[in-house]
Write a protein that holds these residues in place. Structure first.
Motif, short mmCIF file in Angstrom:
data_model
loop_
_atom_site.label_atom_id
_atom_site.label_comp_id
_atom_site.label_asym_id
_atom_site.label_seq_id
_atom_site.Cartn_x
_atom_site.Cartn_y
_atom_site.Cartn_z
N UNK A 56 0.73 -1.11 -0.05
CA UNK A 56 0.30 0.21 0.08
C UNK A 56 0.90 1.11 0.02
N UNK A 57 2.08 1.22 0.90
CA UNK A 57 3.01 2.38 0.91
C UNK A 57 3.65 2.76 -0.41
N UNK A 58 3.81 1.55 -1.11
CA UNK A 58 4.33 1.99 -2.59
C UNK A 58 3.37 2.51 -3.62
N UNK A 62 3.57 6.27 -5.06
CA UNK A 62 3.70 6.93 -6.52
C UNK A 62 2.45 7.65 -6.87
N UNK A 63 1.35 7.44 -6.47
CA UNK A 63 -0.08 7.90 -6.46
C UNK A 63 -0.03 9.53 -6.37
N UNK A 64 1.03 9.70 -5.22
CA UNK A 64 0.81 11.37 -4.70
C UNK A 64 1.81 11.93 -5.90
N UNK A 65 2.61 11.55 -6.64
CA UNK A 65 3.23 11.92 -7.62
C UNK A 65 2.43 11.97 -9.25
N UNK A 67 -1.30 11.50 -9.58
CA UNK A 67 -2.93 11.57 -8.91
C UNK A 67 -3.83 11.06 -9.90
N UNK A 68 -3.78 11.38 -11.14
CA UNK A 68 -4.62 10.92 -12.27
C UNK A 68 -4.47 9.38 -12.36
N UNK A 69 -3.14 8.77 -12.29
CA UNK A 69 -3.04 7.49 -12.64
C UNK A 69 -3.66 6.28 -11.67
N UNK A 70 -3.92 5.38 -12.35
CA UNK A 70 -4.11 4.13 -11.24
C UNK A 70 -2.77 3.36 -11.04
N UNK A 71 -2.53 3.15 -9.70
CA UNK A 71 -1.24 2.75 -9.56
C UNK A 71 -1.00 1.52 -8.81
N UNK A 72 -0.45 0.59 -9.03
CA UNK A 72 -0.27 -0.83 -8.60
C UNK A 72 1.17 -0.78 -7.74
N UNK A 107 5.38 -19.82 4.27
CA UNK A 107 4.07 -19.17 3.49
C UNK A 107 4.89 -17.54 3.11
N UNK A 108 4.50 -17.57 1.66
CA UNK A 108 5.10 -16.34 1.06
C UNK A 108 3.84 -15.41 0.88
N UNK A 109 3.84 -14.52 1.70
CA UNK A 109 2.81 -13.35 1.66
C UNK A 109 2.96 -12.42 0.49
N UNK A 110 2.21 -12.46 -0.76
CA UNK A 110 2.23 -11.50 -1.78
C UNK A 110 1.11 -10.62 -1.75
N UNK A 111 1.47 -9.05 -1.31
CA UNK A 111 0.49 -8.29 -1.14
C UNK A 111 0.26 -7.55 -2.28
N UNK A 112 -0.91 -7.05 -2.78
CA UNK A 112 -1.17 -6.04 -3.78
C UNK A 112 -2.06 -4.88 -3.52
N UNK A 113 -1.55 -3.70 -4.07
CA UNK A 113 -2.63 -2.54 -3.82
C UNK A 113 -2.74 -1.72 -4.90
N UNK A 114 -4.21 -1.18 -5.03
CA UNK A 114 -4.21 -0.32 -6.19
C UNK A 114 -4.94 0.78 -5.78
N UNK A 115 -4.04 2.05 -6.01
CA UNK A 115 -4.46 3.44 -5.53
C UNK A 115 -4.77 4.19 -6.60
N UNK A 116 -5.81 5.19 -6.64
CA UNK A 116 -5.89 6.10 -7.64
C UNK A 116 -6.25 7.39 -6.55
N UNK A 117 -5.29 8.37 -6.83
CA UNK A 117 -5.60 9.61 -5.62
C UNK A 117 -6.56 10.46 -5.99
N UNK A 118 -6.69 10.61 -7.34
CA UNK A 118 -7.84 11.63 -8.05
C UNK A 118 -9.26 11.29 -7.81
N UNK A 119 -9.56 9.76 -8.11
CA UNK A 119 -10.79 9.28 -7.75
C UNK A 119 -10.98 8.65 -6.15
N UNK A 120 -9.97 8.64 -5.46
CA UNK A 120 -10.12 8.45 -4.02
C UNK A 120 -10.11 6.77 -3.99
#
Length: 207
Positions: A56-58, A62-65, A67-72, A107-120
Motif C-alpha cells: 500500500x505504501x508503494x 507513486x499515486x501522490x506524484x 494523482x490521475x493514474x491508477x497505481x499498482x 508461507x510467501x505473503x504476496x500483497x498487492x494494492x491499487x490506488x488512484x489519488x484523484x478518484x479516491x
C-alpha cells in the motif's frame, strides 16, 4: 471484442523486473515508476502485515506524484514460523536462508494494492502461498545458488526456474503470486478501480 483506451494511465510502482514481466501478461499499456521508501520491518510487525503495509505504501507514494493514474503496488515477504524472510542480497545470506527453510513449510505473503489519488480509490489484498521445501543438502544449495543466483528474490528461490527443484509442493489459489504479483487479485482490484484488463488491451488492439 470492443476495445477502449484507458481513461487513466496505469503505473506499476515497482523496481522489480519480475513484477513488470508479470503485469505484461495482462497486455495493458502501463508505465513503471519505482517508489523511494523505507522497507524496514516495524517492531512487532508480522510478515503478513509488513507485506500489506509496504504494498500500500508503494502505491500511495507513486499515486501522490501521479494523482490521475491508477497505481499498482506490491510486496512479498516470506514467513518462516513467524520470522520475515526478505531478499538475501548476497550469496552467504542466501545459503543461510535456504538452510533455514530446508525441510520447512514457508508461507510467501504476496500483497498487492491499487490506488488512484484523484478518484479516491484505495484497496489491497494478499495472496498467501504455502511452499514446502525439500530437505536440502549443502551441495544442492550451493549448486542451485551458483546456477541461478536468486539474490533479488525473497526466500532465495525462483519457482519459475530451477528453484522448483528445491520444492516438494506449492499451495496457492493465485498461480503467479509466488513469482511476485498475484494477477488474479490484481485484475480484481483493477476492475474495482475502473480498469478492466479484458476491455483495455495494449496498443488498443484486440489481437
Amino acid at each position: 471484442m470492443n476495445v477502449t483506451l484507458p481513461s487513466r494511465p496505469l503505473i506499476l510502482g515497482s523496481s522489480s523486473r519480475y513484477r513488470r514481466e508479470l503485469l505484461e501478461r495482462l497486455r495493458m499499456p502501463f508505465e513503471v515508476f519505482a517508489p523511494d521508501l523505507d522497507e524496514s520491518t516495524r517492531p512487532g510487525e508480522a510478515p503478513v502485515q509488513l507485506a500489506a503495509r509496504l504494498a500500500m505504501a508503494k502505491a500511495q507514494a507513486v499515486a501522490k506524484q501521479f494523482p490521475r493514474a491508477i497505481v499498482i503496488g506490491s510486496d512479498q515477504v516470506a514467513d518462516l514460523n513467524g520470522q520475515a524472510i526478505g531478499k538475501p542480497g548476497t550469496h552467504a545470506r542466501a545459503v543461510e536462508q535456504l538452510s533455514a527453510m530446508s525441510g520447512q513449510s514457508v508461507v510467501f505473503h504476496t500483497a498487492v494494492a491499487v490506488v488512484c489519488a484523484e478518484s479516491g480509490f484505495s484497496a489491497g489484498d494478499i495472496a498467501p502461498v504455502r511452499v514446502q521445501f525439500r530437505s536440502l543438502s549443502a551441495v544442492e544449495i550451493e549448486n542451485y545458488l551458483n546456477a541461478e543466483q536468486p539474490y533479488d528474490c525473497a526466500g532465495s528461490a525462483k519457482s519459475e526456474g530451477l528453484g522448483i527443484a528445491l520444492l516438494a509442493s506449492i499451495e496457492s489459489d493465485d498461480p503467479s503470486a509466488l513469482i511476485g504479483l498475484p494477477l488474479i487479485r490484481t485484475s480484481q482490484l483493477l476492475r474495482q478501480a475502473g480498469l478492466d484488463p479484458l476491455l483495455v488491451l495494449k496498443n488498443g488492439s484486440s489481437a
